[in-house]
Design a protein around this motif. Structure first.
Motif, PDB file in Angstrom:
ATOM      1  N   GLN A  17       0.849  -1.191   0.000  1.00  0.00           N
ATOM      2  CA  GLN A  17       0.000   0.000   0.000  1.00  0.00           C
ATOM      3  C   GLN A  17       0.882   1.237   0.000  1.00  0.00           C
ATOM      4  O   GLN A  17       1.944   1.256   0.622  1.00  0.00           O
ATOM      5  CB  GLN A  17      -0.902   0.016   1.241  1.00  0.00           C
ATOM      6  CG  GLN A  17      -1.797  -1.178   1.326  1.00  0.00           C
ATOM      7  CD  GLN A  17      -2.677  -1.199   2.563  1.00  0.00           C
ATOM      8  OE1 GLN A  17      -3.767  -1.660   2.458  1.00  0.00           O
ATOM      9  NE2 GLN A  17      -2.243  -0.740   3.714  1.00  0.00           N
ATOM     10  N   VAL A  18       0.419   2.256  -0.684  1.00  0.00           N
ATOM     11  CA  VAL A  18       1.108   3.539  -0.663  1.00  0.00           C
ATOM     12  C   VAL A  18       0.041   4.620  -0.603  1.00  0.00           C
ATOM     13  O   VAL A  18      -1.007   4.507  -1.240  1.00  0.00           O
ATOM     14  CB  VAL A  18       2.048   3.713  -1.881  1.00  0.00           C
ATOM     15  CG1 VAL A  18       1.290   3.726  -3.179  1.00  0.00           C
ATOM     16  CG2 VAL A  18       2.912   4.950  -1.737  1.00  0.00           C
ATOM     17  N   GLY A  19       0.309   5.637   0.218  1.00  0.00           N
ATOM     18  CA  GLY A  19      -0.704   6.672   0.362  1.00  0.00           C
ATOM     19  C   GLY A  19      -0.179   7.927   1.020  1.00  0.00           C
ATOM     20  O   GLY A  19       1.015   8.082   1.271  1.00  0.00           O
ATOM     21  N   ALA A  20      -1.115   8.799   1.305  1.00  0.00           N
ATOM     22  CA  ALA A  20      -0.816  10.073   1.961  1.00  0.00           C
ATOM     23  C   ALA A  20      -1.050   9.937   3.461  1.00  0.00           C
ATOM     24  O   ALA A  20      -1.982   9.270   3.897  1.00  0.00           O
ATOM     25  CB  ALA A  20      -1.699  11.169   1.394  1.00  0.00           C
ATOM     26  N   ASN A  21      -0.205  10.583   4.226  1.00  0.00           N
ATOM     27  CA  ASN A  21      -0.267  10.560   5.681  1.00  0.00           C
ATOM     28  C   ASN A  21      -0.612  11.975   6.162  1.00  0.00           C
ATOM     29  O   ASN A  21       0.014  12.937   5.744  1.00  0.00           O
ATOM     30  CB  ASN A  21       1.096  10.118   6.223  1.00  0.00           C
ATOM     31  CG  ASN A  21       1.152  10.113   7.724  1.00  0.00           C
ATOM     32  OD1 ASN A  21       0.229   9.701   8.381  1.00  0.00           O
ATOM     33  ND2 ASN A  21       2.271  10.580   8.266  1.00  0.00           N
ATOM     34  N   PHE A  22      -1.607  12.068   7.043  1.00  0.00           N
ATOM     35  CA  PHE A  22      -2.051  13.361   7.569  1.00  0.00           C
ATOM     36  C   PHE A  22      -1.949  13.362   9.079  1.00  0.00           C
ATOM     37  O   PHE A  22      -2.471  12.464   9.740  1.00  0.00           O
ATOM     38  CB  PHE A  22      -3.500  13.645   7.152  1.00  0.00           C
ATOM     39  CG  PHE A  22      -3.706  13.602   5.668  1.00  0.00           C
ATOM     40  CD1 PHE A  22      -3.406  14.705   4.883  1.00  0.00           C
ATOM     41  CD2 PHE A  22      -4.198  12.459   5.062  1.00  0.00           C
ATOM     42  CE1 PHE A  22      -3.585  14.659   3.509  1.00  0.00           C
ATOM     43  CE2 PHE A  22      -4.380  12.407   3.690  1.00  0.00           C
ATOM     44  CZ  PHE A  22      -4.075  13.508   2.912  1.00  0.00           C
ATOM     45  N   GLN A  23      -1.297  14.402   9.627  1.00  0.00           N
ATOM     46  CA  GLN A  23      -1.173  14.549  11.074  1.00  0.00           C
ATOM     47  C   GLN A  23      -0.937  16.014  11.397  1.00  0.00           C
ATOM     48  O   GLN A  23      -0.726  16.828  10.501  1.00  0.00           O
ATOM     49  CB  GLN A  23      -0.034  13.681  11.603  1.00  0.00           C
ATOM     50  CG  GLN A  23       1.331  14.086  11.082  1.00  0.00           C
ATOM     51  CD  GLN A  23       2.427  13.162  11.595  1.00  0.00           C
ATOM     52  OE1 GLN A  23       2.216  11.986  11.790  1.00  0.00           O
ATOM     53  NE2 GLN A  23       3.591  13.722  11.820  1.00  0.00           N
ATOM     54  N   LEU A  48      -8.456   0.332  -2.600  1.00  0.00           N
ATOM     55  CA  LEU A  48      -8.202   1.537  -1.816  1.00  0.00           C
ATOM     56  C   LEU A  48      -8.137   1.160  -0.346  1.00  0.00           C
ATOM     57  O   LEU A  48      -8.766   0.193   0.082  1.00  0.00           O
ATOM     58  CB  LEU A  48      -9.310   2.562  -2.035  1.00  0.00           C
ATOM     59  CG  LEU A  48      -9.491   3.078  -3.454  1.00  0.00           C
ATOM     60  CD1 LEU A  48     -10.699   4.008  -3.514  1.00  0.00           C
ATOM     61  CD2 LEU A  48      -8.242   3.799  -3.934  1.00  0.00           C
ATOM     62  N   TYR A  49      -7.401   1.931   0.425  1.00  0.00           N
ATOM     63  CA  TYR A  49      -7.328   1.667   1.856  1.00  0.00           C
ATOM     64  C   TYR A  49      -7.382   2.964   2.643  1.00  0.00           C
ATOM     65  O   TYR A  49      -7.112   4.048   2.134  1.00  0.00           O
ATOM     66  CB  TYR A  49      -6.046   0.891   2.206  1.00  0.00           C
ATOM     67  CG  TYR A  49      -4.845   1.770   2.437  1.00  0.00           C
ATOM     68  CD1 TYR A  49      -4.468   2.134   3.723  1.00  0.00           C
ATOM     69  CD2 TYR A  49      -4.091   2.263   1.386  1.00  0.00           C
ATOM     70  CE1 TYR A  49      -3.370   2.951   3.950  1.00  0.00           C
ATOM     71  CE2 TYR A  49      -3.001   3.078   1.596  1.00  0.00           C
ATOM     72  CZ  TYR A  49      -2.648   3.417   2.879  1.00  0.00           C
ATOM     73  OH  TYR A  49      -1.572   4.237   3.105  1.00  0.00           O
ATOM     74  N   SER A  50      -7.711   2.817   3.913  1.00  0.00           N
ATOM     75  CA  SER A  50      -7.658   3.900   4.870  1.00  0.00           C
ATOM     76  C   SER A  50      -7.216   3.306   6.198  1.00  0.00           C
ATOM     77  O   SER A  50      -7.608   2.189   6.545  1.00  0.00           O
ATOM     78  CB  SER A  50      -9.025   4.565   5.015  1.00  0.00           C
ATOM     79  OG  SER A  50      -8.957   5.604   5.961  1.00  0.00           O
ATOM     80  N   SER A  92      -4.022   7.783   7.283  1.00  0.00           N
ATOM     81  CA  SER A  92      -3.461   7.627   5.944  1.00  0.00           C
ATOM     82  C   SER A  92      -4.522   7.038   5.019  1.00  0.00           C
ATOM     83  O   SER A  92      -5.355   6.231   5.443  1.00  0.00           O
ATOM     84  CB  SER A  92      -2.205   6.772   5.952  1.00  0.00           C
ATOM     85  OG  SER A  92      -2.463   5.482   6.427  1.00  0.00           O
ATOM     86  N   VAL A  93      -4.496   7.453   3.769  1.00  0.00           N
ATOM     87  CA  VAL A  93      -5.403   6.949   2.729  1.00  0.00           C
ATOM     88  C   VAL A  93      -4.571   6.765   1.463  1.00  0.00           C
ATOM     89  O   VAL A  93      -3.622   7.498   1.221  1.00  0.00           O
ATOM     90  CB  VAL A  93      -6.580   7.899   2.467  1.00  0.00           C
ATOM     91  CG1 VAL A  93      -7.512   7.978   3.653  1.00  0.00           C
ATOM     92  CG2 VAL A  93      -6.126   9.272   2.061  1.00  0.00           C
ATOM     93  N   GLY A  94      -4.954   5.755   0.674  1.00  0.00           N
ATOM     94  CA  GLY A  94      -4.217   5.531  -0.553  1.00  0.00           C
ATOM     95  C   GLY A  94      -4.683   4.306  -1.302  1.00  0.00           C
ATOM     96  O   GLY A  94      -5.825   3.866  -1.165  1.00  0.00           O
ATOM     97  N   VAL A  95      -3.773   3.738  -2.071  1.00  0.00           N
ATOM     98  CA  VAL A  95      -4.080   2.597  -2.922  1.00  0.00           C
ATOM     99  C   VAL A  95      -3.405   1.337  -2.368  1.00  0.00           C
ATOM    100  O   VAL A  95      -2.360   1.411  -1.722  1.00  0.00           O
ATOM    101  CB  VAL A  95      -3.651   2.836  -4.388  1.00  0.00           C
ATOM    102  CG1 VAL A  95      -4.483   3.927  -5.012  1.00  0.00           C
ATOM    103  CG2 VAL A  95      -2.182   3.161  -4.482  1.00  0.00           C
ATOM    104  N   SER A  96      -4.020   0.208  -2.648  1.00  0.00           N
ATOM    105  CA  SER A  96      -3.555  -1.078  -2.174  1.00  0.00           C
ATOM    106  C   SER A  96      -3.417  -2.032  -3.352  1.00  0.00           C
ATOM    107  O   SER A  96      -4.269  -2.034  -4.254  1.00  0.00           O
ATOM    108  CB  SER A  96      -4.540  -1.626  -1.144  1.00  0.00           C
ATOM    109  OG  SER A  96      -4.061  -2.808  -0.561  1.00  0.00           O
ATOM    110  N   PHE A  97      -2.363  -2.846  -3.332  1.00  0.00           N
ATOM    111  CA  PHE A  97      -2.106  -3.772  -4.428  1.00  0.00           C
ATOM    112  C   PHE A  97      -1.860  -5.179  -3.905  1.00  0.00           C
ATOM    113  O   PHE A  97      -1.177  -5.357  -2.897  1.00  0.00           O
ATOM    114  CB  PHE A  97      -0.860  -3.344  -5.218  1.00  0.00           C
ATOM    115  CG  PHE A  97      -0.933  -1.962  -5.766  1.00  0.00           C
ATOM    116  CD1 PHE A  97      -1.596  -1.713  -6.968  1.00  0.00           C
ATOM    117  CD2 PHE A  97      -0.361  -0.899  -5.104  1.00  0.00           C
ATOM    118  CE1 PHE A  97      -1.673  -0.421  -7.474  1.00  0.00           C
ATOM    119  CE2 PHE A  97      -0.426   0.385  -5.606  1.00  0.00           C
ATOM    120  CZ  PHE A  97      -1.079   0.627  -6.799  1.00  0.00           C
TER     121      PHE A  97
END
Length: 164
Positions: free
Chosen positions: A29-35, A128-130, A157-162
């Motif tokens: 998985q790769v995504g954006a991290n918010f904090q 997609l993941y969260s 974090s939210v992004g895509v999963s493979f």
């Protein structure tokens, strides 16, 4: 006729998308991290070891950070890496096979923490993941420094999963 064939193929691919298959299952998985005080990028890898559990790792790097007292954090302040354990429990609750729900624990460079995630696969290899992550115990509760909170706080974090 072409539209009917395309819709049928898409529907069939959605039916075959199973999220967690157990031992040997591999997810990236790769995504954006918010904090608070910054946003960044996160990447995870999980390997299934049994019917309902997996182990893996997660790495975060903060890209957009706010200056504190006129200073920006260095590389060590921006990065975190963790080993993690997931309990993949969607099938335990009878949730549809396209959806995976996984609480877990992680042990990282900055803290011991927990995470709660969900992923939904649209096809056999893409979804997609969260995920939310929060620290349970900090290694040093009396850190002296202006960047001690980076990668050591609640984040989403939210992004895509493979499937690999």
């Amino acid at each position: 006729m072409k539209k009917l064939v395309l819709i049928t193929l898409l529907f069939t691919s959605l039916l075959n998308a199973q999220v967690f298959t157990g031992k040997g299952d591999k997810k990236f998985q790769v995504g954006a991290n918010f904090q608070d005080h910054g946003t960044g990028i996160t990447a995870t890898f999980d390997q299934g070891l049994g019917t309902n559990f997996s182990i893996g790792f997660v790495a975060n790097y903060l890209l957009g950070v706010k200056e504190v007292l006129g200073e920006k954090p260095n590389f060590a302040d921006r990065i975190d890496a963790k080993a993690r354990f997931n309990a993949n429990i969607a099938d335990v609750f009878g949730i549809e096979e396209h959806f995976d729900f996984y609480p877990g624990l992680d042990l990282g460079l900055k803290n011991f923490g927990a995470h709660l995630g969900a992923r939904y696969f649209f096809t056999e290899g893409f979804g997609l993941y969260s995920e939310i992550q929060l620290p349970i115990a900090h290694y040093d509760n009396h850190v002296e420094g202006i960047f001690e909170k980076y990668n050591n706080q609640f984040n989403v974090s939210v992004g895509v999963s493979f499937n690999l």
